[in-house]
Design a protein around this motif. Structure first.
Motif, PDB file in Angstrom:
ATOM      1  N   CYS A   9       0.830  -1.208   0.000  1.00  0.00           N
ATOM      2  CA  CYS A   9       0.000   0.000   0.000  1.00  0.00           C
ATOM      3  C   CYS A   9       0.864   1.257   0.000  1.00  0.00           C
ATOM      4  O   CYS A   9       0.565   2.223  -0.718  1.00  0.00           O
ATOM      5  N   VAL A  10       1.927   1.235   0.781  1.00  0.00           N
ATOM      6  CA  VAL A  10       2.841   2.386   0.799  1.00  0.00           C
ATOM      7  C   VAL A  10       3.477   2.548  -0.579  1.00  0.00           C
ATOM      8  O   VAL A  10       3.565   3.674  -1.109  1.00  0.00           O
ATOM      9  N   ALA A  11       3.881   1.451  -1.197  1.00  0.00           N
ATOM     10  CA  ALA A  11       4.450   1.517  -2.548  1.00  0.00           C
ATOM     11  C   ALA A  11       3.417   2.046  -3.538  1.00  0.00           C
ATOM     12  O   ALA A  11       3.747   2.818  -4.445  1.00  0.00           O
ATOM     13  N   SER A  12       2.166   1.675  -3.354  1.00  0.00           N
ATOM     14  CA  SER A  12       1.095   2.176  -4.216  1.00  0.00           C
ATOM     15  C   SER A  12       0.971   3.685  -4.111  1.00  0.00           C
ATOM     16  O   SER A  12       0.812   4.387  -5.121  1.00  0.00           O
ATOM     17  N   GLU A  13       1.061   4.192  -2.894  1.00  0.00           N
ATOM     18  CA  GLU A  13       0.958   5.638  -2.699  1.00  0.00           C
ATOM     19  C   GLU A  13       2.139   6.365  -3.337  1.00  0.00           C
ATOM     20  O   GLU A  13       1.964   7.410  -3.970  1.00  0.00           O
ATOM     21  N   VAL A  14       3.329   5.797  -3.210  1.00  0.00           N
ATOM     22  CA  VAL A  14       4.513   6.393  -3.839  1.00  0.00           C
ATOM     23  C   VAL A  14       4.334   6.415  -5.355  1.00  0.00           C
ATOM     24  O   VAL A  14       4.583   7.432  -6.011  1.00  0.00           O
ATOM     25  N   ASP A  15       3.894   5.292  -5.921  1.00  0.00           N
ATOM     26  CA  ASP A  15       3.674   5.231  -7.371  1.00  0.00           C
ATOM     27  C   ASP A  15       2.597   6.217  -7.816  1.00  0.00           C
ATOM     28  O   ASP A  15       2.719   6.837  -8.872  1.00  0.00           O
ATOM     29  N   ALA A  16       1.556   6.368  -7.008  1.00  0.00           N
ATOM     30  CA  ALA A  16       0.491   7.312  -7.351  1.00  0.00           C
ATOM     31  C   ALA A  16       1.029   8.733  -7.380  1.00  0.00           C
ATOM     32  O   ALA A  16       0.732   9.506  -8.298  1.00  0.00           O
ATOM     33  N   HIS A  17       1.852   9.078  -6.394  1.00  0.00           N
ATOM     34  CA  HIS A  17       2.459  10.420  -6.363  1.00  0.00           C
ATOM     35  C   HIS A  17       3.397  10.640  -7.544  1.00  0.00           C
ATOM     36  O   HIS A  17       3.586  11.770  -7.989  1.00  0.00           O
ATOM     37  N   ALA A  18       3.988   9.557  -8.053  1.00  0.00           N
ATOM     38  CA  ALA A  18       4.913   9.647  -9.185  1.00  0.00           C
ATOM     39  C   ALA A  18       4.171   9.550 -10.518  1.00  0.00           C
ATOM     40  O   ALA A  18       4.791   9.419 -11.566  1.00  0.00           O
ATOM     41  N   SER A  19       2.839   9.612 -10.465  1.00  0.00           N
ATOM     42  CA  SER A  19       1.992   9.545 -11.668  1.00  0.00           C
ATOM     43  C   SER A  19       2.164   8.239 -12.429  1.00  0.00           C
ATOM     44  O   SER A  19       2.090   8.206 -13.652  1.00  0.00           O
ATOM     45  N   ALA A  60      -5.350   5.719  -4.315  1.00  0.00           N
ATOM     46  CA  ALA A  60      -4.691   5.399  -5.588  1.00  0.00           C
ATOM     47  C   ALA A  60      -5.625   5.688  -6.756  1.00  0.00           C
ATOM     48  O   ALA A  60      -5.210   6.235  -7.778  1.00  0.00           O
ATOM     49  N   ALA A  61      -6.904   5.347  -6.597  1.00  0.00           N
ATOM     50  CA  ALA A  61      -7.874   5.612  -7.664  1.00  0.00           C
ATOM     51  C   ALA A  61      -8.090   7.109  -7.838  1.00  0.00           C
ATOM     52  O   ALA A  61      -8.177   7.615  -8.961  1.00  0.00           O
ATOM     53  N   LEU A  62      -8.173   7.833  -6.736  1.00  0.00           N
ATOM     54  CA  LEU A  62      -8.373   9.280  -6.797  1.00  0.00           C
ATOM     55  C   LEU A  62      -7.182   9.954  -7.473  1.00  0.00           C
ATOM     56  O   LEU A  62      -7.348  10.795  -8.359  1.00  0.00           O
ATOM     57  N   ASP A  63      -5.975   9.550  -7.102  1.00  0.00           N
ATOM     58  CA  ASP A  63      -4.789  10.136  -7.706  1.00  0.00           C
ATOM     59  C   ASP A  63      -4.680   9.752  -9.180  1.00  0.00           C
ATOM     60  O   ASP A  63      -4.356  10.576 -10.027  1.00  0.00           O
ATOM     61  N   ALA A  64      -4.987   8.494  -9.485  1.00  0.00           N
ATOM     62  CA  ALA A  64      -4.929   8.048 -10.876  1.00  0.00           C
ATOM     63  C   ALA A  64      -5.949   8.792 -11.719  1.00  0.00           C
ATOM     64  O   ALA A  64      -5.708   9.083 -12.891  1.00  0.00           O
ATOM     65  N   LEU A  65      -7.070   9.121 -11.129  1.00  0.00           N
ATOM     66  CA  LEU A  65      -8.092   9.867 -11.855  1.00  0.00           C
ATOM     67  C   LEU A  65      -7.559  11.230 -12.278  1.00  0.00           C
ATOM     68  O   LEU A  65      -7.868  11.718 -13.350  1.00  0.00           O
ATOM     69  N   ASN A  66      -6.708  11.823 -11.460  1.00  0.00           N
ATOM     70  CA  ASN A  66      -6.114  13.118 -11.802  1.00  0.00           C
ATOM     71  C   ASN A  66      -5.043  13.009 -12.870  1.00  0.00           C
ATOM     72  O   ASN A  66      -4.843  13.927 -13.647  1.00  0.00           O
ATOM     73  N   THR A  67      -4.306  11.897 -12.889  1.00  0.00           N
ATOM     74  CA  THR A  67      -3.134  11.807 -13.754  1.00  0.00           C
ATOM     75  C   THR A  67      -3.279  10.838 -14.913  1.00  0.00           C
ATOM     76  O   THR A  67      -2.577  10.974 -15.907  1.00  0.00           O
ATOM     77  N   ASP A  68      -4.162   9.859 -14.791  1.00  0.00           N
ATOM     78  CA  ASP A  68      -4.239   8.804 -15.805  1.00  0.00           C
ATOM     79  C   ASP A  68      -5.673   8.300 -15.924  1.00  0.00           C
ATOM     80  O   ASP A  68      -5.951   7.135 -15.701  1.00  0.00           O
ATOM     81  N   TRP A  69      -6.597   9.199 -16.269  1.00  0.00           N
ATOM     82  CA  TRP A  69      -8.013   8.832 -16.325  1.00  0.00           C
ATOM     83  C   TRP A  69      -8.257   7.652 -17.246  1.00  0.00           C
ATOM     84  O   TRP A  69      -8.930   6.697 -16.902  1.00  0.00           O
ATOM     85  N   TYR A  70      -7.711   7.703 -18.434  1.00  0.00           N
ATOM     86  CA  TYR A  70      -7.996   6.640 -19.400  1.00  0.00           C
ATOM     87  C   TYR A  70      -7.408   5.305 -18.963  1.00  0.00           C
ATOM     88  O   TYR A  70      -8.013   4.273 -19.181  1.00  0.00           O
ATOM     89  N   GLN A  92     -14.877  14.354  -3.281  1.00  0.00           N
ATOM     90  CA  GLN A  92     -14.041  14.872  -4.367  1.00  0.00           C
ATOM     91  C   GLN A  92     -14.095  13.936  -5.564  1.00  0.00           C
ATOM     92  O   GLN A  92     -14.203  14.387  -6.705  1.00  0.00           O
ATOM     93  N   LEU A  93     -14.021  12.643  -5.293  1.00  0.00           N
ATOM     94  CA  LEU A  93     -14.071  11.662  -6.367  1.00  0.00           C
ATOM     95  C   LEU A  93     -15.407  11.730  -7.087  1.00  0.00           C
ATOM     96  O   LEU A  93     -15.454  11.694  -8.319  1.00  0.00           O
ATOM     97  N   ASP A  94     -16.504  11.846  -6.348  1.00  0.00           N
ATOM     98  CA  ASP A  94     -17.826  11.971  -6.981  1.00  0.00           C
ATOM     99  C   ASP A  94     -17.870  13.169  -7.924  1.00  0.00           C
ATOM    100  O   ASP A  94     -18.378  13.073  -9.043  1.00  0.00           O
ATOM    101  N   GLY A  95     -17.344  14.295  -7.459  1.00  0.00           N
ATOM    102  CA  GLY A  95     -17.351  15.498  -8.284  1.00  0.00           C
ATOM    103  C   GLY A  95     -16.520  15.341  -9.538  1.00  0.00           C
ATOM    104  O   GLY A  95     -16.926  15.762 -10.629  1.00  0.00           O
ATOM    105  N   ARG A  96     -15.364  14.720  -9.416  1.00  0.00           N
ATOM    106  CA  ARG A  96     -14.501  14.531 -10.583  1.00  0.00           C
ATOM    107  C   ARG A  96     -15.110  13.548 -11.573  1.00  0.00           C
ATOM    108  O   ARG A  96     -15.020  13.748 -12.782  1.00  0.00           O
ATOM    109  N   ILE A  97     -15.710  12.486 -11.063  1.00  0.00           N
ATOM    110  CA  ILE A  97     -16.368  11.526 -11.956  1.00  0.00           C
ATOM    111  C   ILE A  97     -17.480  12.222 -12.720  1.00  0.00           C
ATOM    112  O   ILE A  97     -17.594  12.072 -13.942  1.00  0.00           O
ATOM    113  N   ALA A  98     -18.289  12.991 -12.013  1.00  0.00           N
ATOM    114  CA  ALA A  98     -19.410  13.678 -12.666  1.00  0.00           C
ATOM    115  C   ALA A  98     -18.913  14.671 -13.710  1.00  0.00           C
ATOM    116  O   ALA A  98     -19.445  14.736 -14.824  1.00  0.00           O
ATOM    117  N   ALA A  99     -17.882  15.439 -13.367  1.00  0.00           N
ATOM    118  CA  ALA A  99     -17.361  16.445 -14.300  1.00  0.00           C
ATOM    119  C   ALA A  99     -16.759  15.789 -15.537  1.00  0.00           C
ATOM    120  O   ALA A  99     -17.019  16.222 -16.664  1.00  0.00           O
TER     121      ALA A  99
END
Length: 111
Positions: A9-19, A60-70, A92-99
């Motif tokens: 999980c910690v590695a996942s967070e690091v990877d998410a921060h690194a896009s 991880a999903a929230l961060d990925a949504l910002n950097t790698d939606w597709y 925040q995730l609900d708002g981004r999904i809707a937008a």
């Protein structure tokens, strides 16, 4: 196995921060596998359990949504949405999904 799951999980967070969304999601998958195979967890990591793992997955999903939606895909994001419950990140995730769904409905994976 609890410690291994937490480290993934910690590695996942690091990877998410690194896009690096794909690596982040892979680490969450490894964390799920590790915690599912857990027998009796040690007493000292009382800060980590399945609920915390779900929080990491949601982040991880929230961060990925910002950097790698597709690469993330609407279906995957929606599958982890429940883990965020009524939290600030969940809203925040609900708002981004809707937008994103409103502006890109025809091209979003899983829409």
């Amino acid at each position: 196995m609890t410690v291994r799951s937490w480290l993934h999980c910690v590695a996942s967070e690091v990877d998410a921060h690194a896009s690096n969304g794909a690596a982040s999601r892979h680490q969450i998958d490894l964390a799920l596998t590790a915690i599912d195979g857990d027998g009796t967890p040690p007493e000292w990591p009382d800060f980590y359990d399945v609920g915390r793992l779900n929080g990491f997955a949601g982040y991880a999903a929230l961060d990925a949504l910002n950097t790698d939606w597709y690469g993330t895909g609407l279906t995957h994001v929606q599958s982890v949405r429940g883990a965020l419950a009524d939290s600030q990140h969940g809203h925040q995730l609900d708002g981004r999904i809707a937008a994103l769904a409103a502006t890109s409905r025809a091209v979003l994976p899983g829409s």
